[in-house]
Design a protein around this motif. Structure first.
Motif, PDB file in Angstrom:
ATOM      1  N   ASP A 126       0.797  -1.013   0.095  1.00 17.06           N
ATOM      2  CA  ASP A 126       0.133  -0.256  -0.025  1.00 17.06           C
ATOM      3  C   ASP A 126       1.009   1.398  -0.112  1.00 17.06           C
ATOM      4  O   ASP A 126       0.234   1.991  -0.583  1.00 17.06           O
ATOM      5  N   VAL A 127       2.027   1.450   0.670  1.00 14.34           N
ATOM      6  CA  VAL A 127       3.411   3.073   0.971  1.00 14.34           C
ATOM      7  C   VAL A 127       3.271   2.559  -0.734  1.00 14.34           C
ATOM      8  O   VAL A 127       3.537   3.580  -1.244  1.00 14.34           O
ATOM      9  N   HIS A 128       3.853   2.040  -1.327  1.00 17.83           N
ATOM     10  CA  HIS A 128       4.368   1.767  -2.524  1.00 17.83           C
ATOM     11  C   HIS A 128       3.384   1.446  -4.244  1.00 17.83           C
ATOM     12  O   HIS A 128       3.708   1.231  -4.984  1.00 17.83           O
ATOM     13  N   ASN A 129       2.265   1.857  -3.424  1.00 17.65           N
ATOM     14  CA  ASN A 129       1.400   1.144  -4.378  1.00 17.65           C
ATOM     15  C   ASN A 129       1.221   0.216  -5.636  1.00 17.65           C
ATOM     16  O   ASN A 129       1.548   0.352  -7.000  1.00 17.65           O
ATOM     17  N   ILE A 130       2.080  -0.901  -4.919  1.00 12.98           N
ATOM     18  CA  ILE A 130       2.096  -2.449  -5.718  1.00 12.98           C
ATOM     19  C   ILE A 130       0.891  -3.455  -5.631  1.00 12.98           C
ATOM     20  O   ILE A 130       0.136  -4.011  -4.529  1.00 12.98           O
ATOM     21  N   PRO A 131       0.218  -3.210  -7.055  1.00 18.88           N
ATOM     22  CA  PRO A 131      -1.089  -4.427  -6.769  1.00 18.88           C
ATOM     23  C   PRO A 131      -0.431  -5.824  -6.152  1.00 18.88           C
ATOM     24  O   PRO A 131       0.124  -6.475  -6.252  1.00 18.88           O
ATOM     25  N   ILE A 132      -1.842  -5.724  -5.215  1.00 21.34           N
ATOM     26  CA  ILE A 132      -1.405  -7.558  -4.431  1.00 21.34           C
ATOM     27  C   ILE A 132      -2.913  -7.976  -4.363  1.00 21.34           C
ATOM     28  O   ILE A 132      -3.378  -7.425  -4.390  1.00 21.34           O
ATOM     29  N   ALA A 133      -3.016  -9.379  -5.345  1.00 23.77           N
ATOM     30  CA  ALA A 133      -3.531 -10.021  -5.030  1.00 23.77           C
ATOM     31  C   ALA A 133      -4.181 -10.889  -3.542  1.00 23.77           C
ATOM     32  O   ALA A 133      -3.530 -11.571  -3.377  1.00 23.77           O
ATOM     33  N   THR A 134      -4.693 -11.155  -2.968  1.00 22.01           N
ATOM     34  CA  THR A 134      -4.748 -11.368  -2.067  1.00 22.01           C
ATOM     35  C   THR A 134      -6.202 -13.285  -2.290  1.00 22.01           C
ATOM     36  O   THR A 134      -6.469 -13.868  -0.959  1.00 22.01           O
ATOM     37  N   ASN A 135      -6.651 -13.202  -2.834  1.00 18.80           N
ATOM     38  CA  ASN A 135      -7.707 -14.610  -3.503  1.00 18.80           C
ATOM     39  C   ASN A 135      -7.212 -14.547  -5.038  1.00 18.80           C
ATOM     40  O   ASN A 135      -7.142 -13.525  -5.185  1.00 18.80           O
TER      41      ASN A 135
END
Ligand SMILES: O=C(CO)COP(=O)(O)O
Length: 122
Positions: A99-108
């Motif tokens: 979130d700090v670096h605006n990196i896309p992360i999918a958690t499902n």
């Protein structure tokens, strides 16, 4: 080339392997990095991956460091929300760094599919 990090908690590794097998063609076009045990499962599908430490001994932290250095296009994290994880602080840290670096992360898997489809639509 897009660099994708893949991480799966133990309870989600079968789902992660299914996801990879369904998306082999797209994932072949990416450079992959994974936490240690996840990486072994990824390699069993025939894909090459840079294996970091296992999650509980620092693998999530290593992936977070890559995210902080903006070296990742996205993270596909197959989280098990029903399991207990001794390294939960590292998991929270990884998501915060994204979130700090605006990196896309999918958690499902549903979000992972949307991210992959969007990245490889051209
Ligand atoms: O613990 C993990 C994610 O938090 C994953 O680690 P492994 O891929 O080594 O199982």
């Amino acid at each position: 080339m897009k660099k994708i990090a893949i991480i799966a908690h133990d309870g989600k590794k079968p789902e992660m392997v299914n996801f990879i097998n369904r998306n082999l063609e797209m994932l072949k076009k990416a450079e992959l990095v994974a936490t240690g045990t996840t990486g072994k499962h990824v390699e069993n599908t025939g894909l090459k991956t840079d294996k970091k430490l296992s999650g509980p001994i620092g693998g999530d932290a290593q992936i977070a460091a890559l995210a902080a250095e903006k070296k990742l296009s996205m993270i596909l994290f197959f989280r098990d929300p029903l399991g207990k994880h001794p390294h939960e602080p590292d998991v929270q840290m990884l998501m915060r760094i994204c979130d700090v670096h605006n990196i896309p992360i999918a958690t499902n898997p549903a979000t992972a599919q949307l991210l992959l489809d969007a990245f490889f639509k051209d």
